[in-house]
Motif scaffolding. Structure first.
Motif, PDB file in Angstrom:
ATOM      1  N   GLU A  71      16.533 -31.119  51.772  1.00  0.00           N
ATOM      2  CA  GLU A  71      15.028 -31.020  52.521  1.00  0.00           C
ATOM      3  C   GLU A  71      14.447 -31.393  51.329  1.00  0.00           C
ATOM      4  OE1 GLU A  71      10.953 -30.321  55.279  1.00  0.00           O
ATOM      5  OE2 GLU A  71      12.616 -29.872  55.493  1.00  0.00           O
ATOM      6  N   GLU A  72      14.337 -30.766  50.552  1.00  0.00           N
ATOM      7  CA  GLU A  72      13.582 -30.557  48.704  1.00  0.00           C
ATOM      8  C   GLU A  72      13.926 -31.702  48.279  1.00  0.00           C
ATOM      9  OE1 GLU A  72      12.613 -27.263  44.993  1.00  0.00           O
ATOM     10  OE2 GLU A  72      13.443 -26.724  46.223  1.00  0.00           O
ATOM     11  N   VAL A  73      15.278 -31.269  47.734  1.00  0.00           N
ATOM     12  CA  VAL A  73      15.979 -33.261  46.876  1.00  0.00           C
ATOM     13  C   VAL A  73      15.475 -33.723  47.375  1.00  0.00           C
ATOM     14  CG1 VAL A  73      18.292 -34.009  46.604  1.00  0.00           C
ATOM     15  CG2 VAL A  73      17.332 -31.510  45.788  1.00  0.00           C
ATOM     16  N   GLU A  74      15.783 -33.753  49.190  1.00  0.00           N
ATOM     17  CA  GLU A  74      15.278 -35.448  50.028  1.00  0.00           C
ATOM     18  C   GLU A  74      14.165 -35.808  49.555  1.00  0.00           C
ATOM     19  OE1 GLU A  74      16.338 -37.660  54.421  1.00  0.00           O
ATOM     20  OE2 GLU A  74      16.809 -35.198  53.839  1.00  0.00           O
ATOM     21  N   ASN A  75      13.358 -34.854  49.711  1.00  0.00           N
ATOM     22  CA  ASN A  75      12.010 -35.197  49.820  1.00  0.00           C
ATOM     23  C   ASN A  75      11.125 -35.732  47.843  1.00  0.00           C
ATOM     24  OD1 ASN A  75      10.842 -34.570  51.914  1.00  0.00           O
ATOM     25  ND2 ASN A  75      10.649 -32.651  51.832  1.00  0.00           N
ATOM     26  N   GLU A  76      11.834 -35.455  46.519  1.00  0.00           N
ATOM     27  CA  GLU A  76      11.785 -35.542  46.054  1.00  0.00           C
ATOM     28  C   GLU A  76      11.951 -36.706  45.250  1.00  0.00           C
ATOM     29  OE1 GLU A  76      14.535 -34.031  42.336  1.00  0.00           O
ATOM     30  OE2 GLU A  76      13.813 -32.001  42.888  1.00  0.00           O
ATOM     31  N   ARG A  77      13.682 -37.236  46.113  1.00  0.00           N
ATOM     32  CA  ARG A  77      13.809 -38.565  45.713  1.00  0.00           C
ATOM     33  C   ARG A  77      13.161 -39.131  46.643  1.00  0.00           C
ATOM     34  NH1 ARG A  77      20.466 -37.710  46.310  1.00  0.00           N
ATOM     35  NH2 ARG A  77      20.861 -36.620  44.420  1.00  0.00           N
ATOM     36  N   ASP A  78      12.466 -39.250  47.742  1.00  0.00           N
ATOM     37  CA  ASP A  78      11.672 -39.927  48.949  1.00  0.00           C
ATOM     38  C   ASP A  78      11.007 -40.238  47.679  1.00  0.00           C
ATOM     39  OD1 ASP A  78      13.562 -39.955  50.643  1.00  0.00           O
ATOM     40  OD2 ASP A  78      12.666 -38.667  51.682  1.00  0.00           O
ATOM     41  N   GLY A  79      10.133 -39.262  47.015  1.00  0.00           N
ATOM     42  CA  GLY A  79       8.792 -39.674  45.810  1.00  0.00           C
ATOM     43  C   GLY A  79       9.100 -40.331  44.786  1.00  0.00           C
ATOM     44  N   ARG A  80       9.627 -40.018  44.201  1.00  0.00           N
ATOM     45  CA  ARG A  80      10.340 -40.964  43.050  1.00  0.00           C
ATOM     46  C   ARG A  80      10.718 -42.531  43.650  1.00  0.00           C
ATOM     47  NH1 ARG A  80      14.426 -37.378  41.041  1.00  0.00           N
ATOM     48  NH2 ARG A  80      16.120 -38.447  41.853  1.00  0.00           N
ATOM     49  N   ARG A  81      11.392 -42.543  44.461  1.00  0.00           N
ATOM     50  CA  ARG A  81      11.325 -44.133  44.909  1.00  0.00           C
ATOM     51  C   ARG A  81      10.400 -44.708  45.506  1.00  0.00           C
ATOM     52  NH1 ARG A  81      14.913 -42.116  49.437  1.00  0.00           N
ATOM     53  NH2 ARG A  81      17.078 -41.928  47.924  1.00  0.00           N
ATOM     54  N   SER A  82      10.000 -44.213  46.708  1.00  0.00           N
ATOM     55  CA  SER A  82       7.807 -44.906  46.708  1.00  0.00           C
ATOM     56  C   SER A  82       7.311 -44.759  45.166  1.00  0.00           C
ATOM     57  CB  SER A  82       7.314 -43.375  47.769  1.00  0.00           C
ATOM     58  OG  SER A  82       6.340 -44.303  47.598  1.00  0.00           O
ATOM     59  N   ALA A  83       7.254 -43.953  44.072  1.00  0.00           N
ATOM     60  CA  ALA A  83       6.473 -44.111  43.009  1.00  0.00           C
ATOM     61  C   ALA A  83       7.389 -46.119  42.216  1.00  0.00           C
ATOM     62  CB  ALA A  83       6.771 -43.540  41.774  1.00  0.00           C
ATOM     63  N   TYR A  84       9.117 -46.020  42.433  1.00  0.00           N
ATOM     64  CA  TYR A  84       9.512 -46.690  41.718  1.00  0.00           C
ATOM     65  C   TYR A  84       9.004 -47.760  42.590  1.00  0.00           C
ATOM     66  CZ  TYR A  84      13.767 -49.617  40.487  1.00  0.00           C
ATOM     67  OH  TYR A  84      14.686 -49.984  39.907  1.00  0.00           O
ATOM     68  N   LEU A  85       9.186 -47.955  43.572  1.00  0.00           N
ATOM     69  CA  LEU A  85       9.016 -49.362  44.941  1.00  0.00           C
ATOM     70  C   LEU A  85       7.270 -49.988  44.641  1.00  0.00           C
ATOM     71  CD1 LEU A  85      10.843 -48.969  47.704  1.00  0.00           C
ATOM     72  CD2 LEU A  85      11.661 -50.967  46.006  1.00  0.00           C
ATOM     73  N   GLY A  86       6.636 -48.939  44.233  1.00  0.00           N
ATOM     74  CA  GLY A  86       5.156 -49.362  43.182  1.00  0.00           C
ATOM     75  C   GLY A  86       5.131 -49.958  42.261  1.00  0.00           C
ATOM     76  N   ARG A  87       6.083 -49.052  41.035  1.00  0.00           N
ATOM     77  CA  ARG A  87       6.042 -50.210  39.942  1.00  0.00           C
ATOM     78  C   ARG A  87       6.546 -51.884  39.922  1.00  0.00           C
ATOM     79  NH1 ARG A  87       7.479 -44.997  38.576  1.00  0.00           N
ATOM     80  NH2 ARG A  87       9.951 -45.927  38.348  1.00  0.00           N
TER      81      ARG A  87
END
Length: 106
Positions: A71-87
């Motif tokens: 769950e920790e890795v999935e949350n980390e990846r979700d956060g990274r994806r969200s920031a990436y899409l935001g950029r």
């Protein structure tokens, strides 16, 4: 494989929706979003390789494919994806916000 059992590629029916005045802009956006998705998948796979290496597990295709997300890795990846899409979508998001402000002010 016989022709009867061969699957045909799925094709969308109907007119393609356009969101911008110039259909070329929609096409470029579609290309950018497809590439964005591919880069995101590559980043996740790289992350898997890094996590396997940290655990001293050889990153074979089988080990990469069988890697189980916590769950920790999935949350980390979700956060990274969200920031990436935001950029990636920043310019469009800013334009939408501007249009909303203009519409509410006018």
């Amino acid at each position: 494989m016989s022709l009867e059992t061969q699957e045909r590629p799925k094709v969308a029916k109907g007119k393609r929706p356009y969101f911008f005045d110039d259909p070329s802009v929609d096409k470029v956006l579609a290309i950018v979003m497809a590439l964005t998705g591919e880069v995101s998948v590559l980043r996740d796979r790289l992350d898997t390789h890094e996590k396997l290496a940290a655990d001293k597990i050889w990153p074979t295709a089988e080990n990469v494919e069988s890697f189980e997300l916590t769950e920790e890795v999935e949350n980390e990846r979700d956060g990274r994806r969200s920031a990436y899409l935001g950029r990636v979508m920043r310019i469009i998001t800013e334009e939408l916000e501007r249009l909303k402000r203009d519409a509410s002010a006018g």
